[in-house]
Design an enzyme around this catalytic site. Structure first.
Site, mmCIF file in Angstrom:
data_model
loop_
_atom_site.group_PDB
_atom_site.id
_atom_site.type_symbol
_atom_site.label_atom_id
_atom_site.label_comp_id
_atom_site.label_asym_id
_atom_site.label_seq_id
_atom_site.Cartn_x
_atom_site.Cartn_y
_atom_site.Cartn_z
ATOM 1 N N HIS A 31 8.410 -13.284 58.133
ATOM 2 C CA HIS A 31 7.068 -13.650 57.824
ATOM 3 C C HIS A 31 6.494 -14.786 58.697
ATOM 4 C CE1 HIS A 31 4.220 -16.583 55.823
ATOM 5 N NE2 HIS A 31 3.335 -15.430 55.436
ATOM 6 N N ASN A 32 5.180 -14.155 59.317
ATOM 7 C CA ASN A 32 4.492 -14.872 60.278
ATOM 8 C C ASN A 32 5.486 -14.910 61.493
ATOM 9 O OD1 ASN A 32 2.179 -14.943 58.914
ATOM 10 N ND2 ASN A 32 1.907 -17.217 58.536
ATOM 11 N N GLU B 295 6.038 -9.485 61.501
ATOM 12 C CA GLU B 295 4.686 -9.472 61.018
ATOM 13 C C GLU B 295 3.609 -9.750 62.185
ATOM 14 O OE1 GLU B 295 1.382 -11.526 57.920
ATOM 15 O OE2 GLU B 295 3.566 -12.340 58.066
ATOM 16 N N ASP C 207 -0.105 -10.872 63.043
ATOM 17 C CA ASP C 207 -1.573 -11.274 62.780
ATOM 18 C C ASP C 207 -2.598 -11.136 63.896
ATOM 19 O OD1 ASP C 207 -0.455 -11.885 60.489
ATOM 20 O OD2 ASP C 207 -1.187 -14.057 60.257
ATOM 21 N N HIS D 219 -2.112 -17.506 64.163
ATOM 22 C CA HIS D 219 -2.457 -17.603 62.762
ATOM 23 C C HIS D 219 -4.009 -18.252 62.609
ATOM 24 C CE1 HIS D 219 -0.991 -19.531 58.722
ATOM 25 N NE2 HIS D 219 -1.481 -18.557 58.723
ATOM 26 N N GLU E 125 -1.458 -7.626 59.839
ATOM 27 C CA GLU E 125 -2.456 -8.278 59.420
ATOM 28 C C GLU E 125 -3.816 -8.200 60.279
ATOM 29 O OE1 GLU E 125 -3.181 -12.567 57.148
ATOM 30 O OE2 GLU E 125 -1.431 -12.023 57.147
#
Length: 626
Positions: free
Chosen positions: A86-87, A116, A118, A131, A165
């Protein structure tokens, strides 16, 4: 030889498959592990040599084959637990942490198969990964893709999922272009003819997807003029469609107003989860007609933005994100290629209220679990709770080596650390019913007993303090045992404390799915390299009974001490797995003491729903002055 056959060997073993140790085998072991050549030539073994033997791969609690590639890799993709991050880009804090390209390499080399990204519009016409709405630094999307292409299949040949994302509005065309150019033939663009994107069709297997990269991103379905849209039934909820493509892009994960960092950090759990649920973590598939795209051509940049969204959408196939409405609706659609993402609180609530339905959902299609938004310190939830439900992509913050991450490392050390672990039979077959909270044992699994005797420890820390050992078990709720077994405290001895107490016995262990001990053999350098534990009759493979009788595996090295900083995860390519492991163990034990590392804080608050590892947790007691 009497010690090997009388103490180390289980008398229940089949003597044909596992013959007793003879004189030749005994001499071979002495020559292998005795450092004093004069002793070895005489067939004698010193205490140092015996210790080397007890800590070697000869005494793993599992047969060595379990660490090799032993699972059937021809099952549908949804029948595997998949190592997920995650992230991934963050190193440290979720609000002020540093974004790094290198962390993608490290995660992939450590066996992670789902990372992941973003994605945001960059200031210099280059998409970035960061982020959003925080003080985290940023990295170029192109550099990240180059790092992924370089490290994707160094450790494992099995498929990788890139979980996008996507917050880009004007630079989506570059996302698609970089994916095609940099990933090249590794990128799976078109689905296989044998596995069409149709209701009821199964997902392809990891073997079929070898050395392929899958994109998880918002999907736009193109409709030709005159094509009839499938009408929704009365019982199936209708997914809302954005009024325009620009509004659609803004809906991704962008708050309606600027939010301060202090407000983000202090936001309640519900508001954070709601914000994440509306993000691309739980994307709706969008339907856009060709006529709409043509109509946008006269409206400035909107047309190019729509075309760019179509370009990245064309790369999505077997991991198509969709919003989760209900288990009934998902079963009615029966689209195995669709995946839904759940924040940990939502997933835990579903697991508590509809555990059987959750398990059945994961038999048919994939689900992704991610940490709640209030975990700004990059802490992790306990993954075993969701492994119990068969969730495939249980995403964790890899930068935090807490208890949850140690369990994840140990769990995916199985099956040659390829990032895929086959789920038990009762979690795959549609004719089997499994309730994770049931008190009874699982059908076809014979309950057994696990006995752990804590004998001694070596080179725990260079501080002068008292030490004791806690032994806990994590599994299904009925198997979880916490804060029950603790050894005596040995004062002022961290070099070679001796406990030598009666064994700690876990009875009727037959429900646990997997049970890694601490960080397992996947622990990064500087951490405890103890192997994974498993109880008798486990679904994923029965342990070697003789190795279960080796209690000295539990407290040996690397006792944890609160307050010490844990090293960041690292990975080194292994030329010879077993010899390399043995060499590292010997080097750590006899050349230098291990650096102490921190016990995971907050593990006790995670709740009994978590589970999955027999773990001998070592904790340093209050230090005494010298």
């Amino acid at each position: 030889m009497a010690f090997l056959n009388g103490e180390q060997r289980d008398p229940r073993l089949n003597e044909i498959l596992y013959p007793p140790c003879d004189a030749a085998r005994t001499k071979d072991l002495v020559r292998t592990y005795e450092p004093n050549k004069e002793f070895a030539d005489k067939g004698h073994i010193s205490p140092d040599g015996l210790l080397r033997y007890l800590l070697s791969v000869e005494n793993d609690v599992l047969m060595a084959e379990k660490y090799d590639l032993h699972d059937d890799m021809d099952q549908p993709l949804c029948h595997y637990f998949i190592n997920s991050s995650h992230n991934t880009y963050l190193v440290g804090h979720q609000l002020t942490g540093r974004a790094s390209v290198e962390i993608y390499r490290q995660c992939l080399l450590a066996g992670c198969r789902c990372v992941e990204l973003d994605c945001w519009d960059g200031s210099d016409d280059e998409p970035i990964i960061t982020h959003g709405f925080t003080m985290c630094t940023e990295v170029k999307f192109r550099e990240v893709m180059e790092a992924i292409a370089e490290s994707a299949f160094k450790t494992s040949d099995y498929p990788i999922v890139l979980s996008f994302e996507n917050h880009c509005v004007k630079q989506q065309d570059k996302l698609a272009r970089y994916c095609r150019e940099i990933l090249a033939d590794s990128l799976l663009v078109d689905p296989f003819d044998s596995h069409p994107l149709e209701p009821g069709a199964p997902l392809p297997s990891p073997n079929l997807l070898k050395r392929k990269i899958l994109i998880k991103n918002k999907k736009k379905h193109m409709h030709r003029p005159g094509a009839k849209r499938k009408s929704k039934s009365a019982g199936e909820p209708v997914e809302p469609k954005p009024a325009s493509l620009l509004e659609e892009a803004k809906e991704a994960d962008t708050p309606s107003r600027p939010v301060s960092l202090a407000a983000d950090a202090a936001a309640g759990e519900d508001s954070a989860d709601e914000s994440e649920s509306s993000s691309d973590e739980e994307e709706d598939t969008q339907e856009v007609s060709v006529e709409q795209l043509k109509a946008k051509q006269e409206k400035g940049t909107a047309a190019s933005e729509a075309a760019a969204g179509t370009a990245i959408s064309a790369l999505v196939n077997y991991v198509t994100p969709t919003h989760f409405h209900s288990f009934e609706a998902a079963e009615k659609k029966n689209r195995g290629y669709e995946i839904s993402s759940f924040v940990e609180t939502q997933a835990l609530q579903l697991l508590k209220t509809k555990p059987v339905e959750f398990v059945n959902y994961n038999k048919r299609q994939m689900s992704r679990i991610y940490p709640k938004g209030t975990r700004v310190d990059s802490s992790n939830y306990m993954p075993q709770a969701f492994w119990n439900a068969g969730c495939q992509l249980v995403a964790l913050n890899f930068q935090s080596l807490d208890l949850a991450m140690q369990m994840n490392l140990g769990f995916f050390e199985y099956n040659h650390r390829c990032g895929y672990v086959l789920k038990p039979d009762f979690m795959r077959r549609v004719d089997r019913r499994f309730d994770p909270f049931a008190e009874s044992t699982v059908d076809g699994i014979v309950a057994g007993t696990v006995s752990v005797q804590v004998l001694s420890g070596q080179m725990l820390t260079d501080k002068r303090c008292g030490v004791y050992v806690e032994v806990e078990m994590y599994g299904l709720p009925a198997d979880t045992v916490r804060k029950r077994f603790r050894s005596k405290t040995v004062p002022n001895n961290t070099i070679n404390p001796v406990f030598n107490e009666e064994p700690f016995v876990f009875t009727k262990v037959g429900r646990a799915l997997h049970a890694p001990l601490g960080p397992g053999r996947a622990a990064p350098p500087g951490h405890d390299p103890h192997p994974a534990l498993r109880g008798d009759g486990q679904a994923a493979g029965t342990p070697h009974p003789a190795r279960q009788r080796t209690p000295t595996r539990i407290p040996t090295r690397g006792a944890a001490q609160r307050g010490q900083r844990a090293p960041q995860p690292a990975h080194a390519l292994r030329q010879d797995r077993r010899q390399g492991l043995r060499a590292r163990r010997h080097g750590r034990l006899h050349r230098r003491p291990l650096q102490p590392h921190r016990l995971p804080v907050g593990a006790a608050e995670e709740g009994e729903a978590a589970g999955g590892a027999h773990r001998g947790r070592r904790r340093a007691a209050q230090c005494h002055p010298p």
